[in-house]
Design an enzyme around this catalytic site. Sequence first.
Site, mmCIF file in Angstrom:
data_model
loop_
_atom_site.group_PDB
_atom_site.id
_atom_site.type_symbol
_atom_site.label_atom_id
_atom_site.label_comp_id
_atom_site.label_asym_id
_atom_site.label_seq_id
_atom_site.Cartn_x
_atom_site.Cartn_y
_atom_site.Cartn_z
ATOM 1 C CG HIS A 108 -36.579 87.908 55.269
ATOM 2 N ND1 HIS A 108 -35.519 88.108 56.088
ATOM 3 C CD2 HIS A 108 -37.053 89.131 54.956
ATOM 4 C CE1 HIS A 108 -35.352 89.409 56.275
ATOM 5 N NE2 HIS A 108 -36.273 90.036 55.598
ATOM 6 C CE LYS A 130 -40.181 93.184 57.418
ATOM 7 N NZ LYS A 130 -39.372 93.599 58.575
ATOM 8 C CB THR A 131 -46.005 96.568 58.249
ATOM 9 O OG1 THR A 131 -45.354 95.321 58.512
ATOM 10 C CG2 THR A 131 -47.489 96.345 58.169
#
Length: 695
Positions: A255, A211-212
């Site tokens: 999340h 994600k990062t």
Amino acid sequence: MSKMRVYEYAKANELSSKQVIDKLKEMKVEVSNHMSMVEDDVKGKLDQSFGKGQQESKPGDNKSNNNKKNQKPNQNRDQRNNKKQKNNHRPQNKKQQKPQHHQKQQPKKNQTPEKITYSGSLTVGELAEKLKKDSSEIIKKLMGLGVMATKNQDLDSDSIELICAEFNVEVEEEVVVDETDIENIIFDDEEEDLQERPAVVTIMGHVDHGKTTLLDSIRDTKVTEGEAGGITQHIGAYQVEENDKKITFLDTPGHAAFTSMRSRGAQITDIAILVVAADDGVMPQTREAINHAKAAEVPIIVAVNKMDKEGANPDRVMQELMEYELISEDFGGDTIFVKMSAVKGEGIDELLEMILLVAEMEEFKANPDRLAYGTVVEAELDKGRGPVATLLVQNGTLKVSDAVVVGNTHGRVRAMVNEVGRRVKVAGPSTPVEITGLNHVPQAGDRFLAFEDEKKARSIGEARQQKQIEAERSSTAKVSLDDLFEQIKHGNIKDINLILKADVQGSLEALAGSLQKIEVEGVKVKIIHTGVGAITESDISLASASNAIVIGFNVRPDGNARKAAESEDVEIRLHNIIYKVMEEIEAAMKGMLDPEYEEKIIGQVEVREIFKVSKVGTIAGSYVTDGKITKDSGIRVIRDGVVIYEGEIDALKRYKDDAKEVAKGYECGITVKNFNDVKVGDVIEPYVMQEIERT
Ligand SMILES: Nc1nc2c(ncn2[C@@H]2O[C@H](COP(=O)(O)OP(=O)(O)OP(=O)(O)O)[C@@H](O)[C@H]2O)c(=O)[nH]1
């Protein structure tokens, strides 16, 4: 000619996917969305149908464009939230009554107005004034409708509406709203004021799936483009440009951020990117992410990441995701899957294009011509600059020097900077900006609102702050058995702290042993202190400090303890039977400690005359022979010593006026709710339920 997808055809012909889909639907060709395949023959027909100048709109296009709304359940979230309202935060919880005109009236000077508005209720006299009539005229009309009323009598909204209809006057009830409740104000924009806005995207997925890296990679390759000299900085969100269109990324992967914002009522994400590592497949947090995105009803694009890695198996990812109804087009579904490598920067352009595609379908819109509102993405206290907050403008345009209420704080926008540290003067819909000028640090997920009037922003901000202080105060109030369940439910407490005092060591041990055996899910009994002898002042101060309840078994508090308990608001429960203590604590833990009530008969009323009135029903002309009767008392109708009906009072009147209570020696008119069979000679027995104070 070869097969192609709807969006590919659209792109090739400079059409929107929607135009193509609409056309296909007109042609009765089944398509689910822009990812659907278009066969050769259909393509031919499409070519014919669009002719050469594809863009010009044809009658059919218009028609189908009007049908847009029915196509995607999500697309009009903004429109739904944002109807009407130009440049003002005028709360929209307004009851708009249908015009009651039967025929158009020509307004004459000082004559019946065309429309009146009111809030709350109106007396006959007040309504008469608004309608520029005499009260007697209104009373006469009311009589015609079967309603007896005096000049000072309050009219309900039905009666007001009926009377206005009689005079052909439109009426609108304005509901007074709590202006400080900024989370629940609904804003309306006119359809014609809405303009396309960038999609707001969140990246989700399992730990370490990238994600990062993806967020960084997009930012590094895209943000600095055209922003020479700007140094990208982390402000919690950034915007990129692709094919002349902007996309906003929330730069807070995870999340928790997504859900904590949602749990606070702030839904800011339009599209979720689900990152799944091709070498790892669907993992627990992938599932969690899917559930979050589905619960938020946002479209999901799957980014199959780490394609560069050995062992990358995108097919497995696709297979595994089928279980979650994320079916790729390769398997006949319509979920977009983009294969990529975030570290190598491969597939990023395609991902951005797919985001734009979904955005085009979903038609995210906002009205830039209004005072801004939106959500706090991040906030912190900066040593030099004071409170700084990254705000995502969701609708309207935020300007430097705008007065704002942000969560429970307020201020004036002193400066705004974007993701490359550039100062900006305005921020339109879907734009993230970091602002300074607030009095305090708000929280991520807080809503913000801009105001024209600084005074108003200040008063609302201060009122909200006060409310917060009060809420905090009440949440730190000492625990009592009666509110235990509420506190447990709200997650304020997980342990019940108890201090036990008993007459002898034996009962103390027995009591402690039994209490520790109570099992209620999610709550634990924690005995923080036990002792033999009277409850003392020091027991109370311990209880106060540790938010505990004191249980006395065959012992009593001494004088000082009693006083201390009162002033410290510590609850003491006294018992002499172990199982009673157990029952009480267990019941409290389960939230079963219902308040106890007892019935109290408050009077006696004799029915002396009966009036039957159409619309109203049977009115019992009565006389209070003992005590009193109140409007909200329960009643029993007793005939010859037998209760024949038990229920509630519909109306209690003294002559024509509504009465709250009628005392002994007075006459009154009573209508009983859902009961018309009252007879002369019946006795009406009013009673109330009184909460018994626990001892
Ligand atoms: N080979 C390869 N490695 C990648 C790729 N994307 C990310 N990684 C690596 O995977 C590791 C985890 O990446 P992150 O971007 O930190 O993953 P994340 O999902 O943000 O992880 P959390 O922040 O812990 O949830 C890092 O070592 C990255 O360099 C990729 O496309 N290919």
